[in-house]
Motif scaffolding. Structure first.
Motif, short mmCIF file in Angstrom:
data_model
loop_
_atom_site.label_atom_id
_atom_site.label_comp_id
_atom_site.label_asym_id
_atom_site.label_seq_id
_atom_site.Cartn_x
_atom_site.Cartn_y
_atom_site.Cartn_z
N ALA A 186 0.73 -0.75 0.34
CA ALA A 186 0.03 -0.04 0.15
C ALA A 186 0.59 0.67 0.54
CB ALA A 186 -0.74 0.08 1.86
N GLY A 187 2.26 1.36 0.32
CA GLY A 187 2.44 2.07 0.30
C GLY A 187 2.87 3.36 1.25
N VAL A 188 2.99 4.01 0.91
CA VAL A 188 2.59 5.82 2.03
C VAL A 188 1.47 6.57 1.78
CG1 VAL A 188 4.62 5.60 2.40
CG2 VAL A 188 3.24 6.85 0.90
N THR A 189 1.00 7.58 2.68
CA THR A 189 -0.44 8.10 2.30
C THR A 189 -0.07 9.66 2.79
OG1 THR A 189 -1.45 5.83 2.30
CG2 THR A 189 -2.53 8.29 3.27
N ALA A 190 -0.35 10.40 2.57
CA ALA A 190 -1.01 11.24 3.19
C ALA A 190 -2.15 12.86 3.12
CB ALA A 190 0.40 12.78 1.82
N VAL A 191 -2.62 12.55 4.33
CA VAL A 191 -3.52 12.71 4.71
C VAL A 191 -3.29 14.84 5.41
CG1 VAL A 191 -5.67 13.03 6.74
CG2 VAL A 191 -3.96 11.07 5.60
N GLY A 192 -4.51 15.25 4.75
CA GLY A 192 -4.29 17.13 4.98
C GLY A 192 -5.36 17.67 5.45
N ALA A 193 -5.30 18.85 5.43
CA ALA A 193 -6.21 19.96 5.57
C ALA A 193 -6.50 21.29 4.36
CB ALA A 193 -6.92 20.37 7.10
N ARG A 194 -6.97 21.91 3.74
CA ARG A 194 -6.64 23.15 2.93
C ARG A 194 -8.50 23.10 2.04
NH1 ARG A 194 -8.49 21.04 -1.34
NH2 ARG A 194 -8.80 19.27 -2.30
N MET A 195 -8.33 24.56 2.61
CA MET A 195 -9.44 25.34 2.25
C MET A 195 -9.87 24.31 0.60
SD MET A 195 -10.88 28.27 4.01
CE MET A 195 -11.01 28.65 2.55
N PRO A 196 -10.82 24.80 0.49
CA PRO A 196 -11.93 24.25 -1.19
C PRO A 196 -10.96 25.28 -2.37
CG PRO A 196 -13.99 25.43 0.42
CD PRO A 196 -11.83 26.27 1.10
N LEU A 197 -10.65 24.50 -2.97
CA LEU A 197 -9.64 24.83 -4.08
C LEU A 197 -10.52 24.82 -5.33
CD1 LEU A 197 -6.57 23.00 -4.62
CD2 LEU A 197 -8.40 22.95 -7.05
N VAL A 198 -10.54 26.23 -6.22
CA VAL A 198 -11.40 26.45 -7.33
C VAL A 198 -10.61 26.17 -8.40
CG1 VAL A 198 -12.90 28.42 -8.15
CG2 VAL A 198 -12.74 27.69 -6.33
N ALA A 199 -10.95 25.10 -9.05
CA ALA A 199 -9.55 25.46 -10.51
C ALA A 199 -10.58 26.35 -11.81
CB ALA A 199 -10.03 23.96 -10.94
N PHE A 200 -9.89 27.26 -11.81
CA PHE A 200 -10.37 28.30 -12.48
C PHE A 200 -9.11 28.38 -13.64
CE2 PHE A 200 -10.70 33.83 -12.51
CZ PHE A 200 -11.85 33.15 -13.95
N ASN A 201 -9.49 28.15 -15.20
CA ASN A 201 -8.57 28.67 -16.30
C ASN A 201 -9.33 29.90 -16.70
OD1 ASN A 201 -7.63 26.27 -15.45
ND2 ASN A 201 -9.10 24.76 -16.90
N VAL A 202 -8.27 31.22 -17.67
CA VAL A 202 -8.59 31.89 -18.28
C VAL A 202 -7.59 32.13 -19.93
CG1 VAL A 202 -8.58 34.16 -18.56
CG2 VAL A 202 -8.91 33.80 -17.06
N ASN A 203 -9.18 31.76 -20.63
CA ASN A 203 -8.28 31.94 -22.55
C ASN A 203 -8.06 33.33 -22.59
OD1 ASN A 203 -8.77 28.92 -21.61
ND2 ASN A 203 -11.09 29.38 -22.57
N LEU A 204 -6.41 32.82 -23.78
CA LEU A 204 -6.23 34.23 -24.35
C LEU A 204 -6.59 33.69 -26.04
CD1 LEU A 204 -2.83 34.30 -22.89
CD2 LEU A 204 -5.02 35.83 -22.02
N GLY A 205 -6.13 34.66 -26.58
CA GLY A 205 -6.66 35.16 -28.14
C GLY A 205 -5.79 34.69 -28.72
N THR A 206 -4.81 33.86 -29.00
CA THR A 206 -3.59 33.70 -29.54
C THR A 206 -3.02 32.17 -28.99
OG1 THR A 206 -1.54 34.10 -29.39
CG2 THR A 206 -1.86 34.46 -27.09
N ASP A 207 -2.06 31.97 -30.14
CA ASP A 207 -1.43 30.66 -29.67
C ASP A 207 -0.11 30.56 -29.24
OD1 ASP A 207 -0.26 31.52 -31.74
OD2 ASP A 207 -1.16 30.01 -33.07
N ASN A 208 0.40 31.24 -28.59
CA ASN A 208 1.63 31.66 -28.42
C ASN A 208 1.40 31.49 -26.75
OD1 ASN A 208 4.35 32.16 -27.07
ND2 ASN A 208 3.96 35.04 -28.70
N ILE A 209 2.05 30.36 -26.71
CA ILE A 209 2.23 29.78 -25.05
C ILE A 209 3.55 30.49 -24.27
CG2 ILE A 209 4.13 28.03 -25.65
CD1 ILE A 209 1.64 27.25 -23.55
N GLU A 210 4.12 31.39 -24.86
CA GLU A 210 5.16 31.95 -23.77
C GLU A 210 4.38 33.01 -23.50
OE1 GLU A 210 8.53 33.18 -26.49
OE2 GLU A 210 8.41 31.06 -26.84
#
Lengths: 300, 300
Positions: free
Chosen positions: B172-196
């Motif tokens: 079973a290996g090892v385990t991490a147990v923790g506490a954190r605030m709610p996480l919001v996954a928020f992505n913003v799109n740009l009008g370009t294909d330039n990853i830089e």
């Protein structure tokens, strides 16, 4: 609670006698399938406004019980108050919240109206989405003349009640029962004390002036703060969004070189009315209401 | 449900065997005081992510039962998948939702970690807000080396587990147990294909680059759409709001003459994260979360 959920906001013509107020509110505390969200009695208005939520059966039962108390205890011949009123149970709107169509809300309104007329020998008018003719949609048109004027008004063929006798109940007057969408009270403040500007903007933004379909608006003078306000009732936030009203007010305010300086949301509103606003301003693509934690908890 | 409510998002290293997946999820269906909101198993990641909400006692009981199944059934020696992992029960975060302080969430995490170590003879690390030292706050630092590397890593004094033996569980290996605030996954799109450009903006907006305190961000290439994206984890929306990240991205994008063309919200999030956004953009004064109908229904 069943998965069909409506809100009901009955208004009773008693804002002073605490004992009577508590007895009117009691059925909403005790009935299964119903949750009392809020009630507030105003002495100047001499009026009690109750906010409850529940399934159709629970709401029908508790509303009719509360109406029975009000019809028995309130004598409109002795009633004085600032708010227009026509009956002991002045108005009973049913509002779809979840898994309920407007048609179902109208059916519930009609059933409550029919039973109330029968049980209490009370003239009842159907209004808003439950109205049986266009001139009965607007509550203010029905209520015009108030309790005192209804003795004559009710005799006119065009004001024959939808249920019950064509004669005012001697102590309880008449009642309106209806169905409508949730109403959001949204006020936008302007950085001026010129009420004419607020009035002019209100006229451009509201439906009757050529503005937004589900928006009622008036100018209001906030004398204490030295500013004016566009006071709005958003009558269907699912079709006319709050951000549309807000942005249109900004557009109109530009004419006068006046700034929008803030806003107010009054009373209880569904989260979705504000989530729609956030989704617009952040430009969120493909957002689903199932992503909201509270929706999962309540309806998931 | 009690009035103390937490979310828990345990991750298990099994994304393929349906029978095992269902047995791991089962305790979250059957335990009183707990509601299973979502679970998704990914074959490529070979990983199961469960989202449950409940009171502290119900969560403790159901999580320990699910862990028992995973420890018994998953053999990490045979585990392959694209997502980094170090144990059968890879990570168990507790997230305060309602009437629960972060201190209480940390206490719950420690109690679950202690009992899991004892019951399953499992090495357990505490992470995020439950971490016992700053270098254990970040889950990625703990997990570095993964299951295969832990046989050596666990012998180092600085990586002695917080609970359980200083020896990897053979299957079973090892385990991490923790506490954190709610996480919001928020992505913003740009009008370009330039990853830089996306990378550069991400660096300016995120905490480690001098940006917002509770914002992690990377640039992502959305090749199919021919645009790039700032992909963010908002790690405490009550302190760093979504509109702050959105507006700062617009500010940075101006340097490059690039437009923000949309955004995405991924997964489940609390209504308040979006209500805060609406209240900001509409300039609402004195708004209270008690005005939200759903809050009245859930907690009123």
């Amino acid at each position: 609670m069943s998965n069909k959920l409506l809100e009901c906001v009955p208004n009773f013509s008693e804002g002073r006698n605490k004992e009577v107020i508590e007895r009117i509110v009691d059925p909403f505390r005790k009935t299964e399938g119903v949750k009392l969200l809020d009630y507030s009695a105003d002495k100047d208005h001499n009026r009690l406004v109750v906010t409850v939520i529940g399934d159709p059966e629970g709401l029908k039962k508790s509303v009719l019980e509360a109406m029975a108390v009000a019809v028995k205890e309130i004598d409109m011949n002795n009633h004085k108050g600032e708010h227009p009123r026509m009956g002991a149970v002045d108005v009973v709107p049913f509002i779809p919240v979840r898994n309920v169509t407007m048609e179902e809300a109208v059916e519930l309104a009609k059933e409550v109206a029919r039973q109330a007329a029968e049980k209490f020998n009370l003239p009842v008018y159907l209004y808003e989405d439950a109205a049986t003719s266009p001139d009965r949609q607007n509550l203010a048109s029905i209520r015009k003349g108030q309790f005192e004027g209804f003795k004559e008004k009710i005799k006119k063929p065009e004001w024959k009640p939808d249920f019950g006798p064509a004669e005012v109940h001697p102590t309880a007057g008449v009642t309106a029962v209806g169905a409508r969408m949730p109403l959001v009270a949204f006020n936008v403040n302007l950085g001026t004390d010129n009420i004419e500007i607020a009035d002019a903007i209100a006229r451009k933004v509201r439906y009757i002036g050529g503005g937004l379909r589900y928006c009622k608006a008036i100018g209001v003078d906030l004398k204490e703060r030295g500013i004016v306000q566009i006071s709005m009732n958003m009558t269907n936030y699912t079709k006319t969004s709050l951000y549309q009203a807000y942005e249109l007010i900004k557009v109109e305010a530009r004419r006068y070189g006046v700034n929008v300086v803030g806003s107010e949301l009054i009373g209880i509103l569904p989260a979705q009315a504000l989530i729609d606003v956030a989704v617009y301003y952040l430009g969120v693509e493909n957002f689903s209401e199932e992503q909201i934690l509270e929706n999962r908890l309540l309806w998931g």
